[in-house]
Design a protein around this motif. Sequence first.
Motif, mmCIF file in Angstrom:
data_model
loop_
_atom_site.group_PDB
_atom_site.id
_atom_site.type_symbol
_atom_site.label_atom_id
_atom_site.label_comp_id
_atom_site.label_asym_id
_atom_site.label_seq_id
_atom_site.Cartn_x
_atom_site.Cartn_y
_atom_site.Cartn_z
ATOM 1 N N PRO A 1 0.801 -1.231 0.000
ATOM 2 C CA PRO A 1 0.000 0.000 0.000
ATOM 3 C C PRO A 1 0.836 1.286 0.000
ATOM 4 C CG PRO A 1 -0.948 -1.598 1.512
ATOM 5 C CD PRO A 1 0.362 -2.180 1.025
ATOM 6 N N HIS A 2 1.969 1.303 0.728
ATOM 7 C CA HIS A 2 2.771 2.535 0.797
ATOM 8 C C HIS A 2 3.467 2.864 -0.527
ATOM 9 C CE1 HIS A 2 6.116 -0.279 1.676
ATOM 10 N NE2 HIS A 2 6.892 0.680 1.226
ATOM 11 N N LEU A 3 3.470 1.924 -1.485
ATOM 12 C CA LEU A 3 4.058 2.203 -2.797
ATOM 13 C C LEU A 3 2.986 2.474 -3.855
ATOM 14 C CD1 LEU A 3 6.898 -0.481 -2.879
ATOM 15 C CD2 LEU A 3 7.078 1.942 -2.291
ATOM 16 N N LYS B 1 3.495 -12.345 0.319
ATOM 17 C CA LYS B 1 3.784 -10.987 -0.176
ATOM 18 C C LYS B 1 3.626 -10.928 -1.692
ATOM 19 C CE LYS B 1 6.557 -9.492 3.690
ATOM 20 N NZ LYS B 1 7.884 -9.128 4.195
ATOM 21 N N GLU B 2 4.084 -11.971 -2.395
ATOM 22 C CA GLU B 2 3.929 -11.993 -3.848
ATOM 23 C C GLU B 2 2.455 -11.943 -4.238
ATOM 24 O OE1 GLU B 2 5.287 -14.429 -7.865
ATOM 25 O OE2 GLU B 2 5.870 -15.224 -5.915
ATOM 26 N N ALA B 3 1.598 -12.535 -3.408
ATOM 27 C CA ALA B 3 0.154 -12.549 -3.684
ATOM 28 C C ALA B 3 -0.444 -11.136 -3.708
ATOM 29 C CB ALA B 3 -0.574 -13.412 -2.651
ATOM 30 N N LEU B 4 0.251 -10.157 -3.124
ATOM 31 C CA LEU B 4 -0.214 -8.765 -3.171
ATOM 32 C C LEU B 4 -0.034 -8.164 -4.563
ATOM 33 C CD1 LEU B 4 1.361 -7.444 0.167
ATOM 34 C CD2 LEU B 4 -1.045 -8.026 -0.245
ATOM 35 N N GLY B 5 0.788 -8.819 -5.383
ATOM 36 C CA GLY B 5 1.091 -8.311 -6.713
ATOM 37 C C GLY B 5 2.499 -7.757 -6.742
ATOM 38 N N ALA B 6 2.983 -7.482 -7.934
ATOM 39 C CA ALA B 6 4.350 -6.999 -8.125
ATOM 40 C C ALA B 6 4.330 -5.675 -8.871
ATOM 41 C CB ALA B 6 5.147 -8.034 -8.913
ATOM 42 N N LEU B 7 5.306 -4.840 -8.543
ATOM 43 C CA LEU B 7 5.480 -3.562 -9.246
ATOM 44 C C LEU B 7 6.804 -3.564 -9.988
ATOM 45 C CD1 LEU B 7 4.439 -0.903 -6.568
ATOM 46 C CD2 LEU B 7 3.109 -1.675 -8.550
ATOM 47 N N ALA B 8 6.763 -3.170 -11.233
ATOM 48 C CA ALA B 8 7.973 -2.909 -12.019
ATOM 49 C C ALA B 8 8.122 -1.392 -12.038
ATOM 50 C CB ALA B 8 7.846 -3.447 -13.420
ATOM 51 N N ILE B 9 9.212 -0.907 -11.452
ATOM 52 C CA ILE B 9 9.455 0.526 -11.397
ATOM 53 C C ILE B 9 10.611 0.841 -12.334
ATOM 54 C CG2 ILE B 9 10.000 2.473 -9.887
ATOM 55 C CD1 ILE B 9 9.101 0.579 -7.510
ATOM 56 N N GLU B 10 10.285 1.488 -13.462
ATOM 57 C CA GLU B 10 11.343 1.861 -14.407
ATOM 58 C C GLU B 10 12.048 3.090 -13.862
ATOM 59 O OE1 GLU B 10 12.213 2.834 -19.101
ATOM 60 O OE2 GLU B 10 10.133 2.625 -18.445
ATOM 61 N N ILE B 11 13.388 2.996 -13.773
ATOM 62 C CA ILE B 11 14.175 4.060 -13.158
ATOM 63 C C ILE B 11 15.292 4.497 -14.089
ATOM 64 C CG2 ILE B 11 13.679 3.405 -10.767
ATOM 65 C CD1 ILE B 11 16.380 1.858 -10.777
ATOM 66 N N GLU B 12 15.766 5.717 -13.854
ATOM 67 C CA GLU B 12 16.950 6.190 -14.574
ATOM 68 C C GLU B 12 17.709 7.130 -13.647
ATOM 69 O OE1 GLU B 12 15.850 8.311 -18.114
ATOM 70 O OE2 GLU B 12 14.972 9.969 -17.006
ATOM 71 N N LEU B 13 19.017 7.171 -13.860
ATOM 72 C CA LEU B 13 19.834 8.108 -13.093
ATOM 73 C C LEU B 13 19.512 9.520 -13.579
ATOM 74 C CD1 LEU B 13 23.196 6.131 -13.221
ATOM 75 C CD2 LEU B 13 21.713 6.434 -11.227
ATOM 76 N N PRO B 14 19.483 10.484 -12.655
ATOM 77 C CA PRO B 14 19.212 11.873 -13.075
ATOM 78 C C PRO B 14 20.342 12.392 -13.969
ATOM 79 C CG PRO B 14 19.554 11.732 -10.685
ATOM 80 C CD PRO B 14 19.663 10.344 -11.228
#
Length: 118
Positions: free
Chosen positions: A36-38, A104-117
């Motif tokens: 939830p916090h994400l 925890k996996e049952a909550l679902g997964a997030l793919a967060i695409e990131i890049e260096l500033p």
Amino acid sequence: MRETTTARLHELNLYRQYFELVAAGRKTIEVRVRYPHLAEMAAGDRIRFRIKGTAETCDVLVKRVTAYDDFEALLDGEGPANVNPTSTREQQLANIRGIYSPEKEALGALAIEIELPE
């Protein structure tokens, strides 16, 4: 009247091996459980990764957040090389499941695409 949104800073711990890949710009997808916090994380936010127990940090920009039902679907959708260019898909799945329980996996997964500033 337009609603304005402010980019948020999220502070997350990361194991050294993954931190090094992020800091080198080689890891472009961070994997997290859909806690939830994400849930509010969005493009334009920043993440400050920290190696737990140290003062070492690396800030990245969030480009995109995509939800998946589980880690397998995430790896298939994002490509294992973007998550960890040094491990096979099977190794990554085992590593991720070593970090997160089936509950925890049952909550679902997030793919967060990131890049260096810039």
